[in-house]
Design a protein around this motif. Structure first.
Motif, PDB file in Angstrom:
ATOM      1  N   ALA A 136       0.858  -1.191   0.000  1.00 58.26           N
ATOM      2  CA  ALA A 136       0.000   0.000   0.000  1.00 58.26           C
ATOM      3  C   ALA A 136       0.889   1.235   0.000  1.00 58.26           C
ATOM      4  N   ARG A 222      -2.374   6.466   5.497  1.00 60.40           N
ATOM      5  CA  ARG A 222      -2.796   5.159   5.969  1.00 60.40           C
ATOM      6  C   ARG A 222      -3.102   4.227   4.801  1.00 60.40           C
ATOM      7  N   ASP A 224      -5.572   2.436   4.305  1.00 61.73           N
ATOM      8  CA  ASP A 224      -6.988   2.404   3.926  1.00 61.73           C
ATOM      9  C   ASP A 224      -7.435   3.646   3.151  1.00 61.73           C
ATOM     10  N   LEU A 226      -8.148   5.570  -0.026  1.00 64.28           N
ATOM     11  CA  LEU A 226      -8.422   5.112  -1.383  1.00 64.28           C
ATOM     12  C   LEU A 226      -8.332   6.225  -2.421  1.00 64.28           C
TER      13      LEU A 226
END
Length: 242
Positions: A136, A222, A224, A226
């Motif tokens: 990520a 982070r 998460d 998007l």
């Protein structure tokens, strides 16, 4: 403190003072191994002390961002040690002179563009393969409202930050088929030395502290998150398009 960046490898430019210092400090305290870049060795050593006191780890890289060969070597060094990079924060920047465009000296113009634009491009070129190896990868560049308002006498800031915004969005579009997310943040008026130089009449106590700005910035790093190719306005607390 929550260790929500445990195991992440994060590189922060301009890490010896201001927003960059606080971003690096908070990332280290929250579990990331911080690769801290700056020219000021004393500031980096203070950062190292703070992060170690919080139980974190750092790798200090005293470097002038206009040493482009050093930035090229950086990617290879990170690959040799970690094989990847999870986070890039392009924080370092120069204000330059506040002046009519026609009165700016060539050396002043070239210096600001080298630090604000070319150095970030060299980092992208050096670190893109490493961020692609992360599960990520997150990259965030700091910008300024001057990129949109083009206020008189702020031509160096406006021109360089507009270029950074275009570069970051282009990189994001080129990376949409990957797990990387690349965004921008306008921190708004912040209690930093650069701001004091530009706006000497302001009351510092009325401005957000670098620590507050850094806390908001970390939320954009982070896994998460998007969004990609977007700009976050910290003052309005919204993703905006400009």
């Amino acid at each position: 403190m929550e260790k929500d960046f445990e195991g992440r490898i994060a590189l922060v430019t301009g890490a010896s003072r201001g927003i960059g210092y606080q971003v690096a400090k908070q990332l280290g305290a929250r579990g990331a191994h911080v690769i801290a870049l700056a020219r000021t060795v004393g500031g980096l050593e203070d950062l190292d002390d703070d992060i170690k006191a919080a139980g974190g780890q750092t790798t200090l890289v005293p470097v002038d961002l206009t040493d482009f060969d050093a930035l090229d070597r950086l990617g290879a060094a990170i690959f040799e040690r970690w094989k990847k990079l999870d986070i890039l924060v392009g924080n370092a920047g120069m204000l330059g002179v506040l002046s009519p465009l026609g009165h700016i000296g060539p050396k002043d113009f070239e210096k600001v563009m080298a630090v604000n634009v070319t150095a970030n491009w060299r980092l992208i070129r050096s670190l893109d393969p490493l961020l692609r190896q992360s599960d990520a990868g997150r990259a965030l560049f700091l910008t300024s409202v001057q990129a949109q308002t083009c206020t008189a006498f702020w031509g160096l800031q406006a021109t360089s930050k507009a270029a950074v915004e275009a570069m970051a969005r282009t990189w994001a579009n080129e990376s949409r088929q990957t797990s990387m997310k690349i965004n921008l943040m306008d921190p708004g008026p912040t209690r930093t030395g650069l701001r004091a130089k530009a706006m000497p009449g302001e009351i510092p106590e009325n401005l957000a502290t670098p620590a507050v700005v850094a806390n908001d910035l970390l939320e954009l790093l982070r896994p998460d998150v998007l969004e990609t190719g977007r700009l976050f306005d910290r003052v309005s607390r919204e993703w905006v398009q400009r």
